[in-house]
Motif scaffolding. Structure first.
Motif, PDB file in Angstrom:
ATOM      1  N   ASN A 152       0.834  -1.195   0.000  1.00 57.31           N
ATOM      2  CA  ASN A 152       0.000   0.000   0.000  1.00 57.31           C
ATOM      3  C   ASN A 152       0.870   1.247   0.000  1.00 57.31           C
ATOM      4  O   ASN A 152       2.052   1.192   0.333  1.00 57.31           O
ATOM      5  CB  ASN A 152      -0.875   0.014   1.265  1.00 57.31           C
ATOM      6  N   LYS A 153       0.251   2.373  -0.355  1.00 53.24           N
ATOM      7  CA  LYS A 153       0.927   3.666  -0.305  1.00 53.24           C
ATOM      8  C   LYS A 153       0.099   4.591   0.583  1.00 53.24           C
ATOM      9  O   LYS A 153      -1.134   4.474   0.617  1.00 53.24           O
ATOM     10  CB  LYS A 153       1.028   4.262  -1.707  1.00 53.24           C
ATOM     11  N   LEU A 154       0.750   5.495   1.284  1.00 58.79           N
ATOM     12  CA  LEU A 154       0.012   6.423   2.148  1.00 58.79           C
ATOM     13  C   LEU A 154      -1.046   7.195   1.375  1.00 58.79           C
ATOM     14  O   LEU A 154      -2.140   7.440   1.887  1.00 58.79           O
ATOM     15  CB  LEU A 154       0.971   7.380   2.856  1.00 58.79           C
ATOM     16  N   GLU A 155      -0.761   7.541   0.130  1.00 61.50           N
ATOM     17  CA  GLU A 155      -1.742   8.299  -0.647  1.00 61.50           C
ATOM     18  C   GLU A 155      -3.006   7.479  -0.974  1.00 61.50           C
ATOM     19  O   GLU A 155      -4.022   8.038  -1.342  1.00 61.50           O
ATOM     20  CB  GLU A 155      -1.132   8.908  -1.913  1.00 61.50           C
ATOM     21  N   ASP A 156      -2.937   6.156  -0.799  1.00 59.53           N
ATOM     22  CA  ASP A 156      -4.142   5.334  -0.970  1.00 59.53           C
ATOM     23  C   ASP A 156      -5.221   5.755   0.032  1.00 59.53           C
ATOM     24  O   ASP A 156      -6.417   5.631  -0.241  1.00 59.53           O
ATOM     25  CB  ASP A 156      -3.836   3.842  -0.765  1.00 59.53           C
ATOM     26  N   MET A 157      -4.793   6.256   1.172  1.00 55.92           N
ATOM     27  CA  MET A 157      -5.754   6.680   2.191  1.00 55.92           C
ATOM     28  C   MET A 157      -6.508   7.938   1.776  1.00 55.92           C
ATOM     29  O   MET A 157      -7.614   8.182   2.251  1.00 55.92           O
ATOM     30  CB  MET A 157      -5.050   6.873   3.534  1.00 55.92           C
ATOM     31  N   ASP A 158      -5.932   8.715   0.863  1.00 57.83           N
ATOM     32  CA  ASP A 158      -6.613   9.917   0.375  1.00 57.83           C
ATOM     33  C   ASP A 158      -7.885   9.580  -0.381  1.00 57.83           C
ATOM     34  O   ASP A 158      -8.779  10.415  -0.518  1.00 57.83           O
ATOM     35  CB  ASP A 158      -5.688  10.732  -0.550  1.00 57.83           C
ATOM     36  N   ASP A 159      -7.965   8.354  -0.875  1.00 60.23           N
ATOM     37  CA  ASP A 159      -9.111   7.911  -1.676  1.00 60.23           C
ATOM     38  C   ASP A 159     -10.280   7.395  -0.833  1.00 60.23           C
ATOM     39  O   ASP A 159     -11.351   7.126  -1.366  1.00 60.23           O
ATOM     40  CB  ASP A 159      -8.649   6.801  -2.618  1.00 60.23           C
ATOM     41  N   ILE A 160     -10.061   7.232   0.467  1.00 62.33           N
ATOM     42  CA  ILE A 160     -11.121   6.716   1.339  1.00 62.33           C
ATOM     43  C   ILE A 160     -12.255   7.734   1.409  1.00 62.33           C
ATOM     44  O   ILE A 160     -12.026   8.921   1.623  1.00 62.33           O
ATOM     45  CB  ILE A 160     -10.580   6.428   2.759  1.00 62.33           C
ATOM     46  N   ARG A 161     -13.457   7.247   1.253  1.00 66.94           N
ATOM     47  CA  ARG A 161     -14.639   8.106   1.327  1.00 66.94           C
ATOM     48  C   ARG A 161     -15.256   8.010   2.727  1.00 66.94           C
ATOM     49  O   ARG A 161     -15.135   6.975   3.383  1.00 66.94           O
ATOM     50  CB  ARG A 161     -15.649   7.673   0.275  1.00 66.94           C
ATOM     51  N   PRO A 162     -15.919   9.082   3.146  1.00 68.12           N
ATOM     52  CA  PRO A 162     -16.562   9.047   4.469  1.00 68.12           C
ATOM     53  C   PRO A 162     -17.496   7.840   4.605  1.00 68.12           C
ATOM     54  O   PRO A 162     -18.273   7.536   3.702  1.00 68.12           O
ATOM     55  CB  PRO A 162     -17.353  10.361   4.515  1.00 68.12           C
ATOM     56  N   GLY A 163     -17.358   7.138   5.725  1.00 71.33           N
ATOM     57  CA  GLY A 163     -18.226   6.009   6.017  1.00 71.33           C
ATOM     58  C   GLY A 163     -17.769   4.673   5.459  1.00 71.33           C
ATOM     59  O   GLY A 163     -18.374   3.646   5.759  1.00 71.33           O
ATOM     60  N   GLU A 164     -16.709   4.639   4.636  1.00 66.03           N
ATOM     61  CA  GLU A 164     -16.281   3.367   4.047  1.00 66.03           C
ATOM     62  C   GLU A 164     -15.605   2.441   5.050  1.00 66.03           C
ATOM     63  O   GLU A 164     -15.648   1.233   4.905  1.00 66.03           O
ATOM     64  CB  GLU A 164     -15.332   3.601   2.861  1.00 66.03           C
ATOM     65  N   ILE A 165     -14.964   3.025   6.062  1.00 63.27           N
ATOM     66  CA  ILE A 165     -14.290   2.217   7.085  1.00 63.27           C
ATOM     67  C   ILE A 165     -15.185   2.145   8.308  1.00 63.27           C
ATOM     68  O   ILE A 165     -15.604   3.164   8.846  1.00 63.27           O
ATOM     69  CB  ILE A 165     -12.916   2.807   7.447  1.00 63.27           C
ATOM     70  N   ALA A 166     -15.473   0.918   8.742  1.00 60.68           N
ATOM     71  CA  ALA A 166     -16.362   0.729   9.891  1.00 60.68           C
ATOM     72  C   ALA A 166     -15.615   0.288  11.140  1.00 60.68           C
ATOM     73  O   ALA A 166     -16.144   0.379  12.241  1.00 60.68           O
ATOM     74  CB  ALA A 166     -17.432  -0.309   9.558  1.00 60.68           C
ATOM     75  N   HIS A 167     -14.386  -0.187  10.984  1.00 60.84           N
ATOM     76  CA  HIS A 167     -13.652  -0.753  12.115  1.00 60.84           C
ATOM     77  C   HIS A 167     -12.173  -0.726  11.756  1.00 60.84           C
ATOM     78  O   HIS A 167     -11.818  -0.747  10.577  1.00 60.84           O
ATOM     79  CB  HIS A 167     -14.123  -2.206  12.329  1.00 60.84           C
ATOM     80  N   ALA A 168     -11.321  -0.658  12.770  1.00 57.07           N
ATOM     81  CA  ALA A 168      -9.881  -0.651  12.518  1.00 57.07           C
ATOM     82  C   ALA A 168      -9.175  -1.564  13.508  1.00 57.07           C
ATOM     83  O   ALA A 168      -9.617  -1.716  14.645  1.00 57.07           O
ATOM     84  CB  ALA A 168      -9.327   0.756  12.631  1.00 57.07           C
ATOM     85  N   HIS A 169      -8.099  -2.149  13.052  1.00 56.63           N
ATOM     86  CA  HIS A 169      -7.188  -2.917  13.901  1.00 56.63           C
ATOM     87  C   HIS A 169      -5.887  -2.121  14.004  1.00 56.63           C
ATOM     88  O   HIS A 169      -5.332  -1.712  12.980  1.00 56.63           O
ATOM     89  CB  HIS A 169      -6.861  -4.274  13.276  1.00 56.63           C
TER      90      HIS A 169
END
Length: 185
Positions: A152-169
């Protein structure tokens, strides 16, 4: 706490789902997520229908112990090493089915990309498939270890849209070359 299917199965060899729920409530623990432990659910493969049935059973079990969220990893079924572009279209349909099944049990379905997956090992690949699935009951489980140690690349996180991530480890890793890292580090 996060429930893992393998540990729950071990507990159920000698006790019941009601007892498992009581262990949580009696100790003031809130179950927030469950690792279903089902492989071969996302990518096209000969055992996918059996995996889908296993996933529904997991949803039923997890609901009985009080969970509202479950997740699937992108670990593939044994025997599949090569994939084609059409497999990702099928994956979107397969995830739609899983999201709908989880919804029937009052659960949110999440998907964790796994760095060692031969199919979906990156945030960008998973995001594309989940967006293609286009189901309101399907989200990303973002695992910092798989993100950091994978392709992965850090800039991949720029593409995340609000609400797409529901949980994190969140995890820590030893100070060692990334090439030495595996699922146990």
């Amino acid at each position: 706490v996060e429930i893992t299917a393998a540990l729950l199965d071990e507990f159920l060899k000698t006790d019941s789902l009601d007892a498992a729920r009581r262990v949580l409530t009696d100790n003031g623990l809130t179950p927030v997520s469950g690792a279903c432990g089902v492989t071969g659910l996302i990518e096209p493969n000969a055992g996918r229908l059996a995996s889908f049935e296993d996933f529904k059973k997991r949803c039923e079990m997890f609901t009985a112990v009080g969970l509202k969220r479950t997740y699937i990893t992108t670990t593939t079924a044994p025997g599949r090493a090569k994939f084609a572009s059409d497999d990702y279209k099928a994956a979107a349909a397969n995830l739609r089915d899983a999201a709908e099944a989880a919804h029937q049990f009052g659960m949110l379905a999440m998907v964790e990309f796994v760095r060692a997956s031969a199919f979906i090992s990156t945030l960008s690949s998973l995001s594309k498939v989940i967006r293609e699935a286009s189901h309101s009951n399907l989200r990303i489980l973002f695992d910092c270890y798989h993100f950091w140690s994978g392709n992965n690349k850090l800039e991949d996180m720029d593409d995340i849209r609000p609400g797409e991530i529901a949980h994190a480890h969140f995890q820590d890793v030893p100070n060692m070359p990334r090439e030495f890292l595996d699922s146990t580090t």
